[in-house]
Design a protein around this motif. Structure first.
Motif, PDB file in Angstrom:
ATOM      1  N   GLU A  11       0.833  -1.208   0.000  1.00  0.00           N
ATOM      2  CA  GLU A  11       0.000   0.000   0.000  1.00  0.00           C
ATOM      3  C   GLU A  11       0.867   1.259   0.000  1.00  0.00           C
ATOM      4  O   GLU A  11       0.559   2.230  -0.695  1.00  0.00           O
ATOM      5  N   GLN A  12       1.970   1.254   0.750  1.00  0.00           N
ATOM      6  CA  GLN A  12       2.878   2.407   0.769  1.00  0.00           C
ATOM      7  C   GLN A  12       3.485   2.636  -0.616  1.00  0.00           C
ATOM      8  O   GLN A  12       3.573   3.773  -1.091  1.00  0.00           O
ATOM      9  N   ALA A  13       3.922   1.558  -1.259  1.00  0.00           N
ATOM     10  CA  ALA A  13       4.525   1.669  -2.590  1.00  0.00           C
ATOM     11  C   ALA A  13       3.507   2.188  -3.605  1.00  0.00           C
ATOM     12  O   ALA A  13       3.812   3.063  -4.419  1.00  0.00           O
ATOM     13  N   GLU A  14       2.290   1.655  -3.564  1.00  0.00           N
ATOM     14  CA  GLU A  14       1.255   2.090  -4.507  1.00  0.00           C
ATOM     15  C   GLU A  14       0.858   3.540  -4.274  1.00  0.00           C
ATOM     16  O   GLU A  14       0.622   4.284  -5.230  1.00  0.00           O
ATOM     17  N   THR A  15       0.820   3.985  -3.024  1.00  0.00           N
ATOM     18  CA  THR A  15       0.505   5.378  -2.714  1.00  0.00           C
ATOM     19  C   THR A  15       1.590   6.303  -3.259  1.00  0.00           C
ATOM     20  O   THR A  15       1.290   7.347  -3.847  1.00  0.00           O
ATOM     21  N   ALA A  16       2.853   5.934  -3.078  1.00  0.00           N
ATOM     22  CA  ALA A  16       3.965   6.745  -3.599  1.00  0.00           C
ATOM     23  C   ALA A  16       3.884   6.838  -5.113  1.00  0.00           C
ATOM     24  O   ALA A  16       4.059   7.911  -5.700  1.00  0.00           O
ATOM     25  N   LEU A  17       3.587   5.735  -5.762  1.00  0.00           N
ATOM     26  CA  LEU A  17       3.500   5.697  -7.222  1.00  0.00           C
ATOM     27  C   LEU A  17       2.309   6.512  -7.717  1.00  0.00           C
ATOM     28  O   LEU A  17       2.409   7.222  -8.717  1.00  0.00           O
ATOM     29  N   ALA A  18       1.178   6.447  -7.022  1.00  0.00           N
ATOM     30  CA  ALA A  18      -0.026   7.174  -7.434  1.00  0.00           C
ATOM     31  C   ALA A  18       0.204   8.676  -7.473  1.00  0.00           C
ATOM     32  O   ALA A  18      -0.415   9.391  -8.263  1.00  0.00           O
ATOM     33  N   ALA A  19       1.115   9.174  -6.645  1.00  0.00           N
ATOM     34  CA  ALA A  19       1.386  10.612  -6.589  1.00  0.00           C
ATOM     35  C   ALA A  19       2.040  11.131  -7.869  1.00  0.00           C
ATOM     36  O   ALA A  19       1.991  12.332  -8.133  1.00  0.00           O
ATOM     37  N   VAL A  20       2.648  10.254  -8.672  1.00  0.00           N
ATOM     38  CA  VAL A  20       3.353  10.706  -9.874  1.00  0.00           C
ATOM     39  C   VAL A  20       2.822  10.092 -11.160  1.00  0.00           C
ATOM     40  O   VAL A  20       3.372  10.322 -12.223  1.00  0.00           O
ATOM     41  N   ARG A  21       1.773   9.315 -11.076  1.00  0.00           N
ATOM     42  CA  ARG A  21       1.257   8.657 -12.284  1.00  0.00           C
ATOM     43  C   ARG A  21       0.834   9.682 -13.321  1.00  0.00           C
ATOM     44  O   ARG A  21       0.278  10.716 -13.015  1.00  0.00           O
ATOM     45  N   GLY A  22       1.074   9.337 -14.566  1.00  0.00           N
ATOM     46  CA  GLY A  22       0.673  10.176 -15.679  1.00  0.00           C
ATOM     47  C   GLY A  22       0.695   9.351 -16.951  1.00  0.00           C
ATOM     48  O   GLY A  22       1.301   8.290 -17.007  1.00  0.00           O
TER      49      GLY A  22
END
Length: 114
Positions: A11-22
Motif C-alpha cells: 500500500e505504501q509503494a502504490e501510494t507513492a507511485l499514485a502521486a506521480v502517475r501520468g
C-alpha cells in the motif's frame, strides 16, 4: 515478512507511485522484491513510454532492459522514493527488476504511454 506487513508495504509503494502517475497505463502491478518483475509488455514500435517504480522495504532492486538500448540500467532503492525512466520501443522489450542481496519489500510499478 508477514502477510500483514507485506500488504502495508504494498500500500505504501502504490501510494507513492499514485502521486506521480501520468499518461495512459499499459501495464500496472505490484510484486514482492524477492519475486521481482519480469515483463515483456506489448509496446508500439517507435513510441516512447515511461516506467515508474516505487519500492518499500529495505535494500535495493535493479532494473534492466533487453535490448539494453531500450532503457538505462537503474538501481531502485526500497525507501519509497519513485524512480521514473523512459522506455524506447524500437523492437520487443523485456524488463526485469531483481532484488539485490538481502533486499525485502514490495515494488509497485507502472508502464505508461508518454
Amino acid at each position: 515478512m508477514t502477510q500483514q506487513s507485506e500488504k502495508a508495504l504494498g500500500e505504501q509503494a502504490e501510494t507513492a507511485l499514485a502521486a506521480v502517475r501520468g499518461g495512459t497505463p499499459v501495464e500496472v502491478g505490484a510484486e514482492r522484491v524477492t519475486d521481482g518483475i519480469h515483463s515483456e509488455p506489448t509496446l508500439s514500435k517507435g513510441k516512447t513510454y515511461r516506467i515508474s517504480l516505487a519500492c518499500t522495504g529495505r535494500g535495493n532492486a535493479r532494473l534492466t532492459f533487453v535490448p539494453t538500448n531500450a532503457g538505462k540500467r537503474t538501481t531502485v532503492p526500497c525507501d519509497t522514493s519513485v524512480i521514473q525512466q523512459r522506455i524506447i520501443a524500437e523492437e520487443p522489450v523485456r524488463l526485469d527488476v531483481d532484488e539485490t542481496r538481502g533486499s525485502t519489500g514490495v515494488i509497485a510499478w507502472q508502464i505508461a504511454a508518454a
